[in-house]
Enzyme design. Sequence first.
Site, mmCIF file in Angstrom:
data_model
loop_
_atom_site.group_PDB
_atom_site.id
_atom_site.type_symbol
_atom_site.label_atom_id
_atom_site.label_comp_id
_atom_site.label_asym_id
_atom_site.label_seq_id
_atom_site.Cartn_x
_atom_site.Cartn_y
_atom_site.Cartn_z
ATOM 1 N N GLY A 3 0.752 -1.250 0.000
ATOM 2 C CA GLY A 3 0.000 0.000 0.000
ATOM 3 C C GLY A 3 0.778 1.295 0.000
ATOM 4 O O GLY A 3 0.180 2.365 -0.060
ATOM 5 N N GLU A 50 3.890 -6.866 1.663
ATOM 6 C CA GLU A 50 3.543 -7.160 0.268
ATOM 7 C C GLU A 50 3.480 -5.912 -0.604
ATOM 8 O O GLU A 50 2.430 -5.588 -1.153
ATOM 9 C CB GLU A 50 2.153 -7.810 0.213
ATOM 10 C CG GLU A 50 2.020 -9.056 1.004
ATOM 11 C CD GLU A 50 0.579 -9.533 1.081
ATOM 12 O OE1 GLU A 50 0.407 -10.752 1.190
ATOM 13 O OE2 GLU A 50 -0.345 -8.705 1.032
ATOM 14 N N PRO A 51 4.579 -5.219 -0.776
ATOM 15 C CA PRO A 51 4.518 -4.042 -1.644
ATOM 16 C C PRO A 51 4.432 -4.442 -3.127
ATOM 17 O O PRO A 51 5.085 -5.387 -3.557
ATOM 18 C CB PRO A 51 5.840 -3.326 -1.359
ATOM 19 C CG PRO A 51 6.755 -4.384 -0.827
ATOM 20 C CD PRO A 51 5.909 -5.455 -0.211
ATOM 21 N N GLY A 52 3.607 -3.738 -3.856
ATOM 22 C CA GLY A 52 3.506 -3.994 -5.300
ATOM 23 C C GLY A 52 3.862 -2.719 -6.055
ATOM 24 O O GLY A 52 4.908 -2.596 -6.692
ATOM 25 N N ARG A 53 2.977 -1.720 -5.900
ATOM 26 C CA ARG A 53 3.125 -0.462 -6.624
ATOM 27 C C ARG A 53 4.504 0.175 -6.412
ATOM 28 O O ARG A 53 5.126 0.652 -7.359
ATOM 29 C CB ARG A 53 2.039 0.503 -6.137
ATOM 30 C CG ARG A 53 1.880 1.741 -6.999
ATOM 31 C CD ARG A 53 0.970 2.768 -6.295
ATOM 32 N NE ARG A 53 -0.301 2.247 -5.875
ATOM 33 C CZ ARG A 53 -1.434 2.339 -6.583
ATOM 34 N NH1 ARG A 53 -1.434 2.945 -7.752
ATOM 35 N NH2 ARG A 53 -2.564 1.850 -6.123
ATOM 36 N N ARG A 66 -6.689 3.726 -15.740
ATOM 37 C CA ARG A 66 -6.705 4.279 -14.384
ATOM 38 C C ARG A 66 -7.384 5.654 -14.299
ATOM 39 O O ARG A 66 -7.924 5.994 -13.268
ATOM 40 C CB ARG A 66 -5.290 4.290 -13.779
ATOM 41 C CG ARG A 66 -4.751 2.869 -13.576
ATOM 42 C CD ARG A 66 -3.500 2.810 -12.713
ATOM 43 N NE ARG A 66 -3.760 3.089 -11.322
ATOM 44 C CZ ARG A 66 -3.473 4.219 -10.699
ATOM 45 N NH1 ARG A 66 -2.890 5.201 -11.376
ATOM 46 N NH2 ARG A 66 -3.752 4.380 -9.444
ATOM 47 N N TYR A 116 -10.356 5.714 -11.772
ATOM 48 C CA TYR A 116 -10.131 6.452 -10.518
ATOM 49 C C TYR A 116 -9.827 7.941 -10.721
ATOM 50 O O TYR A 116 -9.436 8.622 -9.772
ATOM 51 C CB TYR A 116 -8.930 5.874 -9.745
ATOM 52 C CG TYR A 116 -8.737 4.396 -9.789
ATOM 53 C CD1 TYR A 116 -9.624 3.533 -9.150
ATOM 54 C CD2 TYR A 116 -7.634 3.833 -10.449
ATOM 55 C CE1 TYR A 116 -9.422 2.162 -9.177
ATOM 56 C CE2 TYR A 116 -7.428 2.461 -10.471
ATOM 57 C CZ TYR A 116 -8.330 1.630 -9.842
ATOM 58 O OH TYR A 116 -8.135 0.278 -9.871
ATOM 59 N N CYS A 161 -13.463 4.511 -28.427
ATOM 60 C CA CYS A 161 -14.704 5.207 -28.729
ATOM 61 C C CYS A 161 -15.445 5.484 -27.442
ATOM 62 O O CYS A 161 -16.424 4.822 -27.099
ATOM 63 C CB CYS A 161 -15.549 4.359 -29.658
ATOM 64 S SG CYS A 161 -14.789 4.289 -31.263
ATOM 65 N N TYR A 200 -0.132 -1.554 -12.199
ATOM 66 C CA TYR A 200 -1.560 -1.508 -12.498
ATOM 67 C C TYR A 200 -1.866 -0.841 -13.836
ATOM 68 O O TYR A 200 -2.881 -0.164 -13.977
ATOM 69 C CB TYR A 200 -2.332 -0.815 -11.350
ATOM 70 C CG TYR A 200 -2.079 -1.456 -10.007
ATOM 71 C CD1 TYR A 200 -2.538 -2.743 -9.737
ATOM 72 C CD2 TYR A 200 -1.339 -0.811 -9.015
ATOM 73 C CE1 TYR A 200 -2.288 -3.352 -8.519
ATOM 74 C CE2 TYR A 200 -1.085 -1.413 -7.793
ATOM 75 C CZ TYR A 200 -1.561 -2.681 -7.551
ATOM 76 O OH TYR A 200 -1.302 -3.279 -6.347
HETATM 77 N N1 LLP Z 1 -1.574 -7.077 -0.655
HETATM 78 C C1 LLP Z 1 -2.897 -7.126 -0.876
HETATM 79 C C2 LLP Z 1 -3.712 -8.094 -0.161
HETATM 80 C C3 LLP Z 1 -3.491 -6.251 -1.801
HETATM 81 O O1 LLP Z 1 -4.803 -6.312 -1.994
HETATM 82 C C4 LLP Z 1 -2.683 -5.327 -2.512
HETATM 83 C C5 LLP Z 1 -3.274 -4.438 -3.503
HETATM 84 C C6 LLP Z 1 -1.289 -5.318 -2.262
HETATM 85 C C7 LLP Z 1 -0.777 -6.201 -1.323
HETATM 86 C C8 LLP Z 1 -0.351 -4.397 -2.971
HETATM 87 O O2 LLP Z 1 -0.613 -3.065 -2.724
HETATM 88 P P1 LLP Z 1 0.352 -1.921 -3.333
HETATM 89 O O3 LLP Z 1 1.665 -2.009 -2.600
HETATM 90 O O4 LLP Z 1 0.523 -2.215 -4.776
HETATM 91 O O5 LLP Z 1 -0.386 -0.669 -3.077
HETATM 92 N N2 LLP Z 1 -5.782 -1.192 -9.267
HETATM 93 C C9 LLP Z 1 -5.560 -0.203 -8.233
HETATM 94 C C10 LLP Z 1 -4.785 -0.771 -7.077
HETATM 95 C C11 LLP Z 1 -5.454 -1.964 -6.430
HETATM 96 C C12 LLP Z 1 -4.646 -2.537 -5.304
HETATM 97 C C13 LLP Z 1 -5.228 -3.831 -4.876
HETATM 98 N N3 LLP Z 1 -4.507 -4.473 -3.819
HETATM 99 C C14 LLP Z 1 -4.840 0.990 -8.838
HETATM 100 O O6 LLP Z 1 -4.587 0.988 -10.046
HETATM 101 O O7 LLP Z 1 -4.543 1.943 -8.145
#
Ligand code: LLP
Length: 443
Positions: free
Chosen positions: A249, A294-297, A334, A338, A365, A394
């Site tokens: 997050g 669990e970082p993703g973004r 996105r 959002y 379109c 994303y």
């Molecule tokens: N762990 C869990 C259980 C999650 O649901 C998520 C993201 C993460 C980790 C990773 O979070 P991050 O570090 O990436 O913020 N599509 C949306 C974002 C949806 C995130 C869903 N869960 C966007 O484009 O902003």
Amino acid sequence: MNVRDTLKINAKGHLEIGGADCVALAQEFGTPVYVFDEAYIRHMMRVYRDTILEKYDGKGIVLYASKAFSCQAIYRIADEENIGIDVVSGGELYTAKKAGFPMQKVYMHGNNKLDYEIGEALDAGIGCIVADAYSEIDKIDCEAKKRGMVQDILLRINPGVEAHTHAFVQTATTDSKFGFAIADGTAEKITAYAMSKKNVKLLGYHCHIGSQIFEKQSFVLAVTKCMRFAAEMKKRLGFELKTLNLGGGFGIWYTDEDKQITPEGYAEYLEALINEVKAQAKENHMELPYLVVEPGRSIVGEAGVTLYTVGAIKEIPGVKKYVAVDGGMFENPRYALYESKYTPVLANRVNEAATDLVSIAGKCCESGDIIAEKVYLPKAESGDILAVLSTGAYNYSMAMNYNRNKIPPCILVKDGKGEYIVRPQTYEDINRNDVVPERLQKH
Ligand code: LLP
């Protein structure tokens, strides 16, 4: 414009990513194209991994949240960097398996895991499943029994922490579809239920309060609440917390309205969580849990840019000016979802003053097919290469074939050279699963 180490402006006045000239990349691979800097991705993975090593004696693991960007190459990088991954579907699990990712270091999420996904996870020998429903616990227990095994699980709980981010990416509000709330007693009930099952082993809890969050305090508060809840469960149910998974997050920079956190700054976020886990463990006389984040973004987001070619330019006198590109909501939905903001630049003339107020439109379109609304650019012309920054997370993972547009390829840049990690789609790919019943065929 703020640029990170991964982005530079070269002597030609072109944007560079990971040492590769974006204009040259656009020529070599065509547009639209997603470009990722491998060095940045690896650096971020190491920052998180080493923080757990140094500040928590290595008693934990970083999982790359692969929903942010999933393909086989990214799983290879995560494996080489010795971190784990989280997956949220059979499709992500399958991709990781194909990449040879060690299944013990995979955690599976989702608020409604399908029966066959649970079966696939168990067959693969997945490390841990994060259960988010009674029916899931039943299913995991039953499938594990069939296979003569005991499956490690965590429970997704909702600590009830509101974080300042878009409502669609908040996950720990009281009305969330995710988790069981601490506040209303449902988290306790499901803990007791999971403990009663023979073929699942409840190791602890998972929470994830949302995405694109900058307030350290929200993350820390979630830790406080989860640890206190675990202490309570020890007293009431004799449950020993072994693992605590705090989700992801952490926010990233998209525009100058966002904070710009350095990789070392992200380490400080993680350290703040670690300190709170330690403080709560001490206060509540608990063992330190195995820690999972669990970082993703924040791992892939700023590592990526999308390159486009400028096409039609349309000025509505006194109203607005559209600069249309060869992509759109099919490769970056996105804004449509959002109203997300981005920073676009003209990659072939980055140094020119950005004085023209424009809206970057896609080619779908649909009026809402916008990539960036009301942004400043130098006066754009057809043929310019437009780069949109911070598109590593994303974007590709949420791409679709709307209007039967082709999903763009992904390029990984290392030492100034790019190569495909996802090849371009073809029209044939899009038609692959179409079937024309006999009675409709043209004879
Ligand atoms: N762990 C869990 C259980 C999650 O649901 C998520 C993201 C993460 C980790 C990773 O979070 P991050 O570090 O990436 O913020 N599509 C949306 C974002 C949806 C995130 C869903 N869960 C966007 O484009 O902003």
